[in-house]
Design a protein around this motif. Structure first.
Motif, short mmCIF file in Angstrom:
data_model
loop_
_atom_site.label_atom_id
_atom_site.label_comp_id
_atom_site.label_asym_id
_atom_site.label_seq_id
_atom_site.Cartn_x
_atom_site.Cartn_y
_atom_site.Cartn_z
N PHE A 20 -7.39 2.50 -7.26
CA PHE A 20 -6.99 1.18 -6.77
C PHE A 20 -8.21 0.39 -6.30
CE2 PHE A 20 -5.64 -1.79 -3.49
CZ PHE A 20 -4.59 -2.46 -4.13
N LEU A 21 -9.12 1.04 -5.58
CA LEU A 21 -10.32 0.34 -5.12
C LEU A 21 -11.19 -0.12 -6.28
CD1 LEU A 21 -11.33 2.50 -2.02
CD2 LEU A 21 -10.27 0.25 -2.03
N ILE A 22 -11.29 0.72 -7.31
CA ILE A 22 -12.04 0.32 -8.51
C ILE A 22 -11.40 -0.90 -9.16
CG2 ILE A 22 -12.69 1.03 -10.84
CD1 ILE A 22 -13.03 3.88 -9.73
N GLY A 23 -10.07 -0.85 -9.29
CA GLY A 23 -9.37 -2.00 -9.87
C GLY A 23 -9.49 -3.24 -9.02
N LEU A 24 -9.44 -3.07 -7.67
CA LEU A 24 -9.57 -4.22 -6.78
C LEU A 24 -10.98 -4.80 -6.83
CD1 LEU A 24 -8.27 -6.00 -4.62
CD2 LEU A 24 -8.92 -4.31 -2.91
N THR A 25 -11.98 -3.95 -6.98
CA THR A 25 -13.35 -4.45 -7.11
C THR A 25 -13.52 -5.30 -8.36
OG1 THR A 25 -14.18 -2.46 -5.98
CG2 THR A 25 -15.77 -3.75 -7.23
N TYR A 77 -0.39 6.53 -7.15
CA TYR A 77 -1.65 5.92 -7.56
C TYR A 77 -2.79 6.47 -6.71
CZ TYR A 77 0.88 2.46 -10.32
OH TYR A 77 1.67 1.85 -11.26
N ASP A 78 -3.92 6.69 -7.35
CA ASP A 78 -5.09 7.23 -6.67
C ASP A 78 -5.79 6.11 -5.89
OD1 ASP A 78 -7.07 9.48 -6.32
OD2 ASP A 78 -8.36 7.95 -7.20
N ILE A 79 -6.26 6.45 -4.69
CA ILE A 79 -6.90 5.44 -3.84
C ILE A 79 -8.17 4.90 -4.49
CG2 ILE A 79 -8.12 5.14 -1.64
CD1 ILE A 79 -6.11 7.00 -0.35
N GLN A 80 -8.97 5.79 -5.03
CA GLN A 80 -10.21 5.34 -5.66
C GLN A 80 -9.93 4.47 -6.88
OE1 GLN A 80 -13.27 5.43 -4.81
NE2 GLN A 80 -13.35 6.91 -3.15
N ASN A 84 -12.10 12.20 6.34
CA ASN A 84 -11.08 13.24 6.58
C ASN A 84 -9.67 12.71 6.39
OD1 ASN A 84 -13.04 15.17 7.24
ND2 ASN A 84 -13.11 14.49 9.39
N GLN A 85 -9.49 11.43 6.63
CA GLN A 85 -8.19 10.78 6.45
C GLN A 85 -8.37 9.58 5.52
OE1 GLN A 85 -7.30 10.09 10.67
NE2 GLN A 85 -5.63 11.57 10.49
N PRO A 86 -8.43 9.83 4.23
CA PRO A 86 -8.71 8.72 3.29
C PRO A 86 -7.67 7.62 3.32
CG PRO A 86 -8.07 10.73 2.11
CD PRO A 86 -8.29 11.12 3.53
N ARG A 87 -6.40 7.99 3.54
CA ARG A 87 -5.37 6.95 3.56
C ARG A 87 -5.60 5.97 4.72
NH1 ARG A 87 1.23 7.28 3.08
NH2 ARG A 87 1.62 5.16 3.84
N ILE A 88 -5.93 6.50 5.90
CA ILE A 88 -6.17 5.63 7.05
C ILE A 88 -7.35 4.70 6.78
CG2 ILE A 88 -6.69 5.57 9.51
CD1 ILE A 88 -3.94 6.68 8.84
N ILE A 120 0.84 -1.21 0.00
CA ILE A 120 0.00 0.00 0.00
C ILE A 120 0.87 1.25 0.00
CG2 ILE A 120 -1.67 1.31 1.36
CD1 ILE A 120 -2.74 -1.40 2.37
N ASN A 121 1.89 1.26 0.84
CA ASN A 121 2.79 2.42 0.90
C ASN A 121 3.50 2.65 -0.43
OD1 ASN A 121 4.33 4.47 2.60
ND2 ASN A 121 6.03 3.21 1.87
#
Length: 595
Positions: free
Chosen positions: A273-278, A268-271, A336-340, A260-261
């Motif tokens: 990555f989540l879209i790709g993981l879905t 890479y954008d968090i969203q 407020n803390q999307p990474r966490i 992740i780090n």
């Protein structure tokens, strides 16, 4: 870069119906209309961006006016027979008035004058109304072709005057075939996995795919590799996703956090990555069924990987993971803390126990419940007389054991003589402490040597004594005692009665006690019916709580004030607090309430 360089989207724009990709239903209809000379005076092409709406309009204009292929599609607007207008920047009434004046002028050469209006939904309502009359009764030489991505914004009066064609998104495999052909014409070396990455990133739009191809060529040159491509397009590659799912499989939280780090450090954008993981989890779910593998949009090599990795997870596990990731996509947008939140979600996937472990745990729990019930039945007083009675059933064994039992009988009689008479009799009265079961087996054992007449007299006396004792206990019992013990009675129903019976019992309240009759009030007829049918069983449970046997008298009352309905989440938390087993399951498997 050469001065004559043209982007791939412009260079490879189709010139005829055969070159248009994945819109055969529109191409066939228009070609048949041209052959049969049944062209309409107005068409509307609807569909998402980049699927060929404007291209189809230009090809139709070129074909009906027999314009030579040497004239580029973008140069058609320079001819006098084809007029293109962008409604996004020309959406006023004056623009439509100018268009109406142009319609009157016949074509200089050719048979038709074609008016292509792009993004027609951007016209104002007044502009649409100004176009109505001309659109309904145009000159014989005029043909209108409208293109829009949002047909629902077009006035119904316009839609009723045109022939509508809906364009569909282009499939990934068709985009891959088109890109492969173009890369061969451009002498570009690219592997199938990279072509699938571009095609999926384009989201069904061939124009977007050609734009991404241009970007990849500018970054990688004539040889495009998968690793360089995902870096250029900032796309999470399938290798990274397989690597993360391997961490989930091995429950390796340290390696997962390191991955992740690395992803976040690379930008890479968090969203994304989540879209790709879905999508990755969805493909693994489908890969469980080999007959549905055609639904996975990937190369053959990647499909074989999906099939191999799918065996490491059950479909139930993948479904739970899909639920967690899809919920995280919604929550992270407002966090407020999307990474966490992102790390918490992925750690949930890593620490999640498998459904096989859950099934084993539940089976062990059922086994424990069965064993506890068996132990309780063996240790209960009711089972002892039955055992003794079973021993006395065989008369052949009685003479042989008569001498053996004699010392025991003598010793027991000595003990009875030493004890006061007041302490000898409760042994029999305790056995029949329930008005629903007067303890006949126990009486038969206790007075086995008494003749039948004496036995009946003793039974009658004990019945009277037990009834008197119950009446005395019921007389001392107050309705407030029952109300205070009622929550304990409700909790004792867990697992011993059906959930619907317990729920309906909760809706009843004790209101009056008269002798051994307890009056209950409920708020609906269903509760009264169920309580009446199960009154004996419920009275037995209440007897265990308060020590007194009572009869139920249930009535329906509309005056009961219903307590405020609790939130399902609050009820779920309350259940967790009461039941340590459920609380342990929630903590281990990351369970969440869904309703």
């Amino acid at each position: 870069m050469s001065e004559n360089y043209r982007a791939l989207t412009r260079k490879y724009r189709p010139q005829n119906f055969e070159d248009i990709v994945s819109q055969d239903h529109v191409s066939s209809t228009l070609m048949n209309a041209i052959k049969q000379n049944r062209l309409s005076h107005a068409y509307m092409f609807c569909g998402p961006r980049g699927v060929g709406k404007t291209t189809m309009a230009r090809v139709l204009a070129r074909t009906i006016n027999e314009i030579d292929n040497s004239v580029d599609g973008e140069s058609l607007n320079q001819t006098l027979n084809v007029v293109e207008m962008d409604a996004a920047s020309n959406n006023k009434v004056d623009d439509v008035h100018h268009l109406r004046e142009t319609v009157r002028i016949p074509p200089q050469n050719g048979r038709y004058k074609v008016f292509i209006v792009d993004e027609v939904h951007m016209l104002s309502k007044a502009a649409f109304n100004a176009l109505l009359k001309t659109l309904e009764e145009p000159p014989e030489h005029a043909i209108f072709i409208f293109a829009t991505t949002e047909p629902h914004k077009v006035l119904p009066t316009i839609l009723s005057r045109v022939q509508r064609f809906d364009f569909k998104r282009i499939a990934v495999d068709e985009i891959v075939r088109r890109l492969r052909k173009i890369s061969a014409d451009e002498n570009i070396s690219i592997d199938d996995e990279s072509l699938h990455v571009i095609a999926k990133k384009a989201d069904g739009a061939l124009r977007d795919a050609l734009g991404l191809m241009d970007q990849a060529i500018a970054f990688c040159g004539d040889t495009i590799t998968h690793n360089e491509l995902v870096q250029a397009l900032n796309v999470v590659g399938t290798d990274r996703l397989f690597q993360f799912m391997n961490c989930v499989k091995e429950h390796d939280a340290d390696q997962g956090l390191e991955l992740i780090n690395t992803l976040l450090q690379e930008g890479y954008d968090i969203q994304e990555f989540l879209i790709g993981l879905t999508e990755h989890l969805r493909n693994l779910y489908i890969a469980h069924h080999s007959k549905q593998l055609y639904m996975v949009e990937a190369s053959e090599e990647t499909k074989s990987k999906y099939k191999q990795f799918a065996s490491d997870f059950s479909r139930d596990d993948l479904m739970r993971m899909l639920h967690l990731v899809s919920e995280a996509q919604i929550k992270i947008k407002d966090a407020n803390q999307p990474r966490i939140q992102f790390e918490i979600t992925l750690l949930k996937l890593i620490h999640m126990e498998r459904s096989e472990s859950l099934a084993k745990l539940l089976s062990d729990l059922e086994e424990v419940k069965k064993n506890s019930k068996n132990l309780a039945s063996l240790s209960s007083p009711e089972s002892k007389p039955a055992v003794q009675e079973k021993k006395n059933e065989d008369p052949a064994t009685e003479p042989a054991k008569e001498n053996e039992n004699a010392p025991a009988e003598e010793s027991s009689s000595v003990v009875k003589e030493e004890l006061p008479s007041s302490e000898q009799e409760p042994e029999a009265t305790k056995v029949i402490d329930d008005e629903f079961d007067i303890g006949t087996p126990a009486l038969q054992t206790r007075f086995s040597q008494v003749n039948e007449a004496s036995k009946e007299e003793v039974k009658t006396e004990i019945k009277v004594e037990a009834t008197t004792q119950h009446s005395q206990e019921a007389k001392n019992l107050q309705i407030e005692d029952i109300k205070s013990a009622w929550p304990e009675f409700i909790d004792s129903l867990n697992g011993s009665v059906s959930s619907i019976l317990k729920m309906q019992t909760e809706r009843a309240l004790p209101v009056k006690l008269k002798g051994t009759e307890l009056s209950l009030e409920c708020d609906n007829q269903l509760a009264k019916t169920m309580l009446d049918e199960q009154a004996k069983e419920l009275a037995g449970k209440l007897h265990e709580c308060i020590g007194v046997a009572l009869r139920f008298n249930v009535e329906v009352s509309q005056k009961i004030k219903q307590t405020k309905a609790r939130n399902p989440y609050e009820r779920f938390k309350e259940i967790q607090q009461k039941d340590p087993m459920i609380r342990s399951l929630v903590e281990r498997f990351g369970a969440e309430l869904e309703y």
